[in-house]
Design a protein around this motif. Structure first.
Motif, mmCIF file in Angstrom:
data_model
loop_
_atom_site.group_PDB
_atom_site.id
_atom_site.type_symbol
_atom_site.label_atom_id
_atom_site.label_comp_id
_atom_site.label_asym_id
_atom_site.label_seq_id
_atom_site.Cartn_x
_atom_site.Cartn_y
_atom_site.Cartn_z
ATOM 1 N N ASN A 28 0.011 -1.372 -12.447
ATOM 2 C CA ASN A 28 -0.916 -2.502 -12.359
ATOM 3 C C ASN A 28 -1.769 -2.433 -11.098
ATOM 4 O O ASN A 28 -2.066 -3.446 -10.485
ATOM 5 N N GLY A 29 -2.166 -1.215 -10.717
ATOM 6 C CA GLY A 29 -3.028 -1.057 -9.557
ATOM 7 C C GLY A 29 -4.355 -1.756 -9.740
ATOM 8 O O GLY A 29 -4.879 -1.864 -10.856
ATOM 9 N N HIS A 30 -4.919 -2.249 -8.644
ATOM 10 C CA HIS A 30 -6.176 -3.005 -8.701
ATOM 11 C C HIS A 30 -7.320 -2.081 -9.126
ATOM 12 O O HIS A 30 -7.543 -1.030 -8.528
ATOM 13 N N LYS A 31 -8.066 -2.494 -10.148
ATOM 14 C CA LYS A 31 -9.138 -1.667 -10.697
ATOM 15 C C LYS A 31 -10.255 -1.406 -9.684
ATOM 16 O O LYS A 31 -10.939 -0.379 -9.754
ATOM 17 N N ALA A 32 -10.445 -2.317 -8.733
ATOM 18 C CA ALA A 32 -11.525 -2.133 -7.758
ATOM 19 C C ALA A 32 -11.313 -0.870 -6.926
ATOM 20 O O ALA A 32 -12.289 -0.260 -6.455
ATOM 21 N N LEU A 33 -10.060 -0.432 -6.773
ATOM 22 C CA LEU A 33 -9.778 0.739 -5.968
ATOM 23 C C LEU A 33 -10.110 2.042 -6.678
ATOM 24 O O LEU A 33 -10.014 3.127 -6.089
ATOM 25 N N LEU A 34 -10.526 1.942 -7.934
ATOM 26 C CA LEU A 34 -11.005 3.131 -8.641
ATOM 27 C C LEU A 34 -12.405 3.497 -8.152
ATOM 28 O O LEU A 34 -12.894 4.601 -8.406
ATOM 29 N N ASP A 35 -13.046 2.574 -7.465
ATOM 30 C CA ASP A 35 -14.396 2.776 -6.937
ATOM 31 C C ASP A 35 -14.305 3.362 -5.528
ATOM 32 O O ASP A 35 -13.788 2.722 -4.616
ATOM 33 N N GLU A 88 3.722 -6.691 1.094
ATOM 34 C CA GLU A 88 4.993 -6.788 0.363
ATOM 35 C C GLU A 88 6.001 -5.829 0.980
ATOM 36 O O GLU A 88 6.037 -4.637 0.664
ATOM 37 N N CYS A 89 6.832 -6.345 1.886
ATOM 38 C CA CYS A 89 7.833 -5.523 2.566
ATOM 39 C C CYS A 89 9.134 -5.519 1.770
ATOM 40 O O CYS A 89 9.756 -6.562 1.574
ATOM 41 N N LEU A 90 9.545 -4.335 1.311
ATOM 42 C CA LEU A 90 10.702 -4.206 0.433
ATOM 43 C C LEU A 90 11.702 -3.209 1.004
ATOM 44 O O LEU A 90 11.334 -2.263 1.699
ATOM 45 N N ASP A 91 12.965 -3.430 0.682
ATOM 46 C CA ASP A 91 13.983 -2.455 1.053
ATOM 47 C C ASP A 91 13.788 -1.161 0.258
ATOM 48 O O ASP A 91 14.072 -0.070 0.739
ATOM 49 N N ASN A 92 13.329 -1.301 -0.968
ATOM 50 C CA ASN A 92 13.136 -0.153 -1.848
ATOM 51 C C ASN A 92 11.697 -0.139 -2.344
ATOM 52 O O ASN A 92 11.339 -0.906 -3.229
ATOM 53 N N VAL A 93 10.876 0.726 -1.757
ATOM 54 C CA VAL A 93 9.487 0.821 -2.208
ATOM 55 C C VAL A 93 9.342 1.855 -3.318
ATOM 56 O O VAL A 93 8.303 1.916 -3.976
ATOM 57 N N PRO A 128 8.624 0.382 -7.323
ATOM 58 C CA PRO A 128 7.258 -0.001 -7.665
ATOM 59 C C PRO A 128 6.272 1.143 -7.476
ATOM 60 O O PRO A 128 5.282 1.248 -8.211
ATOM 61 N N TRP A 129 6.540 2.001 -6.513
ATOM 62 C CA TRP A 129 5.639 3.135 -6.268
ATOM 63 C C TRP A 129 5.612 4.056 -7.487
ATOM 64 O O TRP A 129 4.547 4.418 -8.005
#
Length: 624
Positions: free
Chosen positions: A322-329, A444-449, A452-453
């Motif tokens: 679900n990456g932000h579509k704006a970052l495709l630009d 979003e600080c997580l113990d396990n990145v 989601p990555w």
């Protein structure tokens, strides 16, 4: 260098992966006898190979505080710095790296020689390497390891880039390994792959799920043997008696997990651990004048970067996440670059214990270090960032928020490691800088990145890898070939980059034996990666670490002149470490440096210049 601690007042029993790039590796030389990593696994009667235990209260135990979790004790799956470092201690690789300058030296192989067309490589396997269960390590173990990676995609998860170009691997006799290539490959003197014992691993069924963490001790042929493991608690290792380079001097090596860095530092001060890595500048400064503690502050081999999600995808053409579509630009990505002040990050967050980021390869590897030209550089320029966003259709609305043509505000999420204070500090700066542009940012600080990555469920993420003398691996993780086969699979990709021009350059450098030509191709790859703005290298942090001089008498850094102790390209630090109070000359390692043996090694004949390829890819979580 080997750091020498001052004489201790009393003997304490503790519980305790280069300056310039080593480019032209094997052109003509190399000395024999050196240390090597090992293999691991897990069966029955291997205790006989371990060094004799002493009474529990009389053991010299070297305890290393770590903040990273073990991803897998299977070398076919592991990618995090902690785990791959442990595998270096427990498995031999064909070659190793001189701690002084990083050049290629013998490991499991004592010699290597290419055919005239460089498509066939013949390695001579040493006859004094033994698995910890008593069986001799042979060329058949190496051939089986490589063939398994070539025929089982799951076995190629971690290190598949090294064997993708292999056409055939055979072991005509116990001391001879022959690798036939499809085309020339510049990493043949640096195949950074742990060799495992065939007689143990051929019993494994599903390599995608086997983590090698149920039976101990784990069979290996390195200086240490893994004897115990508890998730997010510890990994324990014992020295392997009779290791061909010499038995380590500490009776036990323990990697102890600390989620909180301050707790690890407190444990160091109390003498509960012998070594702490990943210090913050404030922690390092506080320890500099502490009694019986030495701080090591040296140029690092890591880069610290901001990665964007370019659209998670798999080799079968499917997109996910679900990456932000704006970052495709690319204009939006470059606007974020222009709105990020690297100088402030180095000065305020790293407090000067870092170098401002530019290219992908840290300046420690001077041959491959690249920096953008003045015209190419995407420097800190908020006005330019605003202009790019306006042109891309993301203008400020009445509330001062950037919004797209659909009216939705430009809000991003960034993955942050909960255990890394640098992530959190930089996240706050980004919220401020980007907020002034009208961009929202949720840290979003997580113990396990990792979860989601790998699922592509992120917009941006703090990223970092440890680079090796040869950059092949850290370049390979940005190729299309590194993508997962399907959305359900796990690939070797860092963050789903797949760029045709980058791939073409990667293929050229991988087959180029001429050092100067290959260096230029690598720099072109760095330039392309910079121009696409998928990766924003913010800084090259120093290695900040500390150890107790009343527990560790001496230990080897890499490079020996101002280098790191933790995460080396080899196992020099822990293998060479000498307990405080130990008599001069006792044990297997050297307290005054590591000497490379003087046997003749056939490296690359004339044409060579094969580069030392050393990947230390740090990790997925250590994203490392």
């Amino acid at each position: 260098m080997v750091t020498q601690a001052p004489p201790p007042t009393a003997r304490h029993r503790s519980r305790f992966r280069r300056t310039a790039a080593v480019g032209t590796a094997a052109s003509a030389l190399l000395l024999a006898g050196l240390i090597v990593p090992h293999a691991q696994a897990a069966p029955q009667d291997r205790t006989a190979a371990l060094a004799p235990a002493q009474a529990a209260d009389d053991k010299d135990v070297l305890t290393v505080a770590v903040s990273q979790s073990v991803d897998s004790l299977s070398p076919f799956l592991a990618s995090r710095l902690l785990t791959t470092s442990i595998h270096r201690l427990t498995y031999e690789y064909l070659t190793n790296y001189d701690p002084k300058d990083g050049r290629t030296v013998p490991g499991l192989a004592t010699e290597w020689k290419p055919s005239a067309d460089k498509l066939t490589w013949t390695y001579t396997i040493r006859d004094d390497s033994t698995w910890s269960d008593g069986k001799k390590a042979t060329a058949e173990d190496a051939a089986w390891t490589f063939n398994k990676m070539m025929t089982d995609p799951n076995a190629a998860t971690a290190n598949g880039s090294f064997t993708a170009n292999f056409a055939k691997v055979t072991a005509p006799d116990p001391k001879t390994l022959v690798i036939t290539l499809k085309k020339p490959q510049a990493t043949m003197t640096a195949l950074d792959v742990p060799i495992v014992p065939k007689h143990v691993w051929e019993k494994v069924g599903d390599f995608s799920t086997f983590n090698n963490d149920k039976q101990f001790p784990i069979v290996g042929n390195g200086p240490f043997v893994i004897t115990d493991f508890k998730v997010d608690q510890y990994v324990k290792l014992a020295p392997q008696k009779g290791f061909w380079r010499g038995t380590p001097k500490f009776d036990e090596l323990v990697f102890k997990y600390y989620k909180d860095g301050d707790a690890a530092v407190a444990a160091l001060q109390k003498g509960e651990v012998s070594f702490v890595q990943g210090l913050t500048p404030a922690q390092a400064d506080a320890l500099k004048n502490a009694e019986n503690i030495k701080v090591n502050d040296a140029p690092g081999r890591r880069f610290f970067a901001l990665a964007t999600n370019p659209g998670a995808r798999s080799k079968d053409g499917k997109t996910f996440g679900n990456g932000h579509k704006a970052l495709l630009d690319p204009a939006v990505r470059k606007a974020l670059f222009h709105a990020t002040d690297r100088t402030t990050i180095v000065d305020k967050v790293f407090q000067g214990h870092a170098v401002e980021g530019e290219g992908y390869i840290p300046p420690r590897f001077s041959s491959y270090f690249w920096k953008p030209s003045a015209e190419q550089k995407i420097g800190y320029d908020p006005a330019k960032a605003a202009q790019l966003l306006d042109q891309a259709g993301y203008r400020k609305n009445a509330d001062g928020k950037r919004a797209g043509k659909d009216g939705k505000p430009l809000d991003f999420r960034i993955l942050c490691h909960a255990t890394d204070p640098n992530d959190k500090a930089i996240g706050k700066y980004l919220q401020e800088w980007w907020g002034e542009l009208g961009i929202g940012l949720k840290v979003e600080c997580l113990d396990n990145v990792s979860d989601p990555w790998l699922a592509g469920d992120y917009d941006l993420a703090f990223d970092g890898w440890s680079v090796n003398p040869d950059p092949d691996f850290v370049l390979s993780i940005h190729t299309c070939a590194a993508l997962p086969a399907t959305p359900k699979d796990t690939g070797a990709t860092d963050n789903f980059i797949c760029d045709k021009q980058f791939d073409e350059l990667y293929a050229q450098q991988a087959a180029e034996y001429d050092p100067a030509k290959r260096t230029e191709l690598v720099k072109q790859m760095e330039s392309r990666l910079y121009d696409t703005a998928y990766m924003n290298v913010l800084a090259y942090p120093n290695a900040l670490e500390a150890y107790r001089t009343d527990q560790i008498k001496s230990i080897t850094t890499m490079p020996e002149a101002a280098g790191n102790i933790y995460g080396q390209d080899g196992y020099w630090s822990w293998w060479s470490a000498e307990p405080a109070g130990a008599e001069e000359g006792s044990g297997g390692g050297s307290s005054t440096g590591i000497l490379i043996g003087v046997g003749a090694v056939v490296v690359l004949a004339a044409a060579a210049g094969v580069f030392v390829a050393m990947r230390r890819r740090s990790t997925a979580e250590d994203r490392e």
